[in-house]
Design an enzyme around this catalytic site. Structure first.
Site, PDB file in Angstrom:
ATOM      1  CB  SER A   1      -0.960   0.013   1.202  1.00 56.53           C
ATOM      2  OG  SER A   1      -0.298   0.453   2.365  1.00 56.53           O
TER       3      SER A   1
ATOM      4  CE1 TYR B   1       5.786   6.037  11.320  1.00 57.89           C
ATOM      5  CE2 TYR B   1       5.800   8.371  11.881  1.00 57.89           C
ATOM      6  CZ  TYR B   1       5.865   7.369  10.932  1.00 57.89           C
ATOM      7  OH  TYR B   1       6.035   7.690   9.595  1.00 57.89           O
TER       8      TYR B   1
HETATM    9  P1  NDP Z   1       1.044   2.608   4.632  1.00 55.51           P
HETATM   10  O1  NDP Z   1       0.408   2.281   5.915  1.00 55.51           O
HETATM   11  O2  NDP Z   1       0.187   2.875   3.442  1.00 55.51           O
HETATM   12  O3  NDP Z   1       2.079   1.490   4.236  1.00 55.51           O
HETATM   13  C1  NDP Z   1       2.827   0.824   5.201  1.00 55.51           C
HETATM   14  C2  NDP Z   1       3.214  -0.527   4.675  1.00 55.51           C
HETATM   15  O4  NDP Z   1       3.945  -1.221   5.683  1.00 55.51           O
HETATM   16  C3  NDP Z   1       2.005  -1.407   4.329  1.00 55.51           C
HETATM   17  O5  NDP Z   1       2.294  -2.096   3.132  1.00 55.51           O
HETATM   18  C4  NDP Z   1       1.942  -2.370   5.507  1.00 55.51           C
HETATM   19  O6  NDP Z   1       1.408  -3.630   5.185  1.00 55.51           O
HETATM   20  C5  NDP Z   1       3.429  -2.511   5.788  1.00 55.51           C
HETATM   21  N1  NDP Z   1       3.672  -3.122   7.094  1.00 55.51           N
HETATM   22  C6  NDP Z   1       3.207  -2.735   8.306  1.00 55.51           C
HETATM   23  N2  NDP Z   1       3.610  -3.603   9.250  1.00 55.51           N
HETATM   24  C7  NDP Z   1       4.328  -4.573   8.625  1.00 55.51           C
HETATM   25  C8  NDP Z   1       4.983  -5.743   9.051  1.00 55.51           C
HETATM   26  N3  NDP Z   1       4.947  -6.145  10.323  1.00 55.51           N
HETATM   27  N4  NDP Z   1       5.618  -6.499   8.133  1.00 55.51           N
HETATM   28  C9  NDP Z   1       5.633  -6.139   6.844  1.00 55.51           C
HETATM   29  N5  NDP Z   1       5.017  -5.043   6.369  1.00 55.51           N
HETATM   30  C10 NDP Z   1       4.371  -4.270   7.256  1.00 55.51           C
HETATM   31  O7  NDP Z   1       1.959   3.876   4.959  1.00 55.51           O
HETATM   32  P2  NDP Z   1       2.929   4.790   4.052  1.00 55.51           P
HETATM   33  O8  NDP Z   1       2.964   4.307   2.665  1.00 55.51           O
HETATM   34  O9  NDP Z   1       2.565   6.184   4.330  1.00 55.51           O
HETATM   35  O10 NDP Z   1       4.315   4.528   4.770  1.00 55.51           O
HETATM   36  C11 NDP Z   1       5.437   4.051   4.089  1.00 55.51           C
HETATM   37  C12 NDP Z   1       6.692   4.686   4.656  1.00 55.51           C
HETATM   38  O11 NDP Z   1       6.665   6.092   4.436  1.00 55.51           O
HETATM   39  C13 NDP Z   1       6.876   4.497   6.153  1.00 55.51           C
HETATM   40  O12 NDP Z   1       8.236   4.213   6.401  1.00 55.51           O
HETATM   41  C14 NDP Z   1       6.511   5.855   6.734  1.00 55.51           C
HETATM   42  O13 NDP Z   1       7.177   6.094   7.941  1.00 55.51           O
HETATM   43  C15 NDP Z   1       7.021   6.754   5.630  1.00 55.51           C
HETATM   44  N6  NDP Z   1       6.488   8.084   5.600  1.00 55.51           N
HETATM   45  C16 NDP Z   1       5.159   8.326   5.355  1.00 55.51           C
HETATM   46  C17 NDP Z   1       4.693   9.619   5.321  1.00 55.51           C
HETATM   47  C18 NDP Z   1       3.268   9.925   5.075  1.00 55.51           C
HETATM   48  O14 NDP Z   1       2.933  11.108   5.100  1.00 55.51           O
HETATM   49  N7  NDP Z   1       2.410   8.956   4.803  1.00 55.51           N
HETATM   50  C19 NDP Z   1       5.598  10.746   5.513  1.00 55.51           C
HETATM   51  C20 NDP Z   1       6.958  10.368   5.753  1.00 55.51           C
HETATM   52  C21 NDP Z   1       7.373   9.095   5.773  1.00 55.51           C
HETATM   53  P3  NDP Z   1      -0.196  -3.901   5.090  1.00 55.51           P
HETATM   54  O15 NDP Z   1      -0.593  -3.390   3.739  1.00 55.51           O
HETATM   55  O16 NDP Z   1      -0.285  -5.376   5.215  1.00 55.51           O
HETATM   56  O17 NDP Z   1      -0.830  -3.146   6.201  1.00 55.51           O
END
Ligand code: NDP
Length: 314
Positions: free
Chosen positions: A12, A189
């Site tokens: 995602s 976080y």
């Molecule tokens: P999402 O929640 O959309 O994506 C997070 C992903 O991590 C999902 O695919 C989720 O899987 C996966 N995940 C969570 N737990 C686990 C686990 N135990 N094992 C494997 N996979 C796991 O969030 P974002 O796309 O926003 O986040 C992605 C990155 O971007 C992160 O590192 C976040 O810190 C960073 N970020 C995001 C910002 C934002 O504004 N959104 C800003 C700055 C940084 P599942 O689909 O199964 O839930």
């Protein structure tokens, strides 16, 4: 040959958008390393990735056993590893009580930092073996862990303190916070993102010269629409995207953020190691400054040593 990039959490948000952006170039095969196999397959189809451009493999970062299993399974495929993107994350801003990984670490730091820490250390050997011209390891950072920014100063602020909670196991018996304080999901976080940025720099200091691997981190912008905010209160989820769009102007679409991370994966002009990339309003990249804590070399070293113990590598 095509490059092969492993992206954690590609089911995602940013990970998926990056997988799609890389697949669209025709130059990459993406390994979507995900905890939910079916969700990842479905997501890849929904964004229109073609079968030959990706492989879904199971990885649950909240279990060190699963991380080791993933590495074994990956080696069995006999694919080279050219780029590793540590992207997955959990965020539990409204949790009142901590939850824990399979090995009993507080979930946000256990998943976002310790799971990725073990994965990076194990896969570094595989990256070393690759003959790809520009091998890279990228750990997604965030502005929120960076107290030299406005967003990073919204309380509760990131603060690892002297790492006493982490050193005592982060298992809720003494504390479930790195600094030894009371549990706070939003802070956990942010702390985990500081760990991500410190780890990238420590990897750079320890291994860049010897291996030629580029280590980098980035803040892709505020992607206010991703699943990251799924555990937030509904009103927040409603107001956060327009707030970021019109007030802070930090908003970036998932597609644009995916293109940014894809640049860090493959753009020749972003090949410098040890850099924390950011983008300005007209979407050009620049080398950004990290906060004092997120660039503290002593802390990075200590974090490395404590983390090695916790994941069983020391
Ligand atoms: P999402 O929640 O959309 O994506 C997070 C992903 O991590 C999902 O695919 C989720 O899987 C996966 N995940 C969570 N737990 C686990 C686990 N135990 N094992 C494997 N996979 C796991 O969030 P974002 O796309 O926003 O986040 C992605 C990155 O971007 C992160 O590192 C976040 O810190 C960073 N970020 C995001 C910002 C934002 O504004 N959104 C800003 C700055 C940084 P599942 O689909 O199964 O839930």
């Amino acid at each position: 040959r095509k490059g092969t990039a492993v992206i954690t959490g590609a089911s995602s948000g940013l990970g998926l958008a990056t997988a799609k952006a890389l697949a669209d170039t025709g130059k990459w095969h993406v390994i979507m390393a995900c905890r939910n196999f079916l969700k990842a397959e479905k997501a890849a189809k929904t964004v229109g990735m073609s079968k030959e451009d990706y492989t879904v493999m199971h990885l649950d970062l909240a279990s060190l056993e699963s991380v080791k299993q993933f590495v074994d399974n990956y080696r069995r495929t006999e694919r080279p590893l050219d780029v590793l993107v540590c992207n997955a994350a959990v965020y539990q801003p409204t949790a009142k009580e901590p939850s824990f990984t399979a090995e009993g670490f507080e979930l946000s730091v256990g998943t976002n930092h310790l799971g990725h820490f073990l994965l990076s250390k194990l896969l570094l050997d595989d990256l070393k073996k690759s003959d790809y011209p520009s091998k890279r390891m990228i750990i997604v950072g965030s502005i929120t862990g960076n107290t030299n920014t406005l967003a990073g100063n919204v309380p509760p602020k990131a603060n690892l303190g002297d790492l006493r909670g982490l050193a005592s196991g982060l298992n809720g018996q003494n504390s479930s916070m790195i600094d030894g304080g009371e549990y706070d999901g939003a802070k956990a976080y942010k702390d985990s993102k500081v760990c991500n940025m410190l780890t990238m720099q420590e990897l750079h200091r320890r291994y860049h010269e010897e291996t030629g691997v580029t280590f980098a981190s980035l803040y892709p912008g505020c992607i206010a629409t991703t699943g990251l905010f799924r555990e937030h209160v509904p009103l927040f989820r409603l107001l956060f995207p327009p707030f970021q769009k019109y007030i802070t102007k930090g908003y970036v679409s998932e597609e644009e953020a995916g293109k940014r991370l894809a640049q860090v994966v493959s753009d020749p002009s972003l090949g410098k190691s040890g850099v924390y990339w950011s983008w300005n309003n007209n979407s050009s990249s620049f080398e950004n400054q990290l906060s004092k804590e997120a660039s503290d070399a002593e802390k990075a070293k200590k974090l490395w040593e404590v983390s090695e113990k916790l994941v069983g590598l020391a």
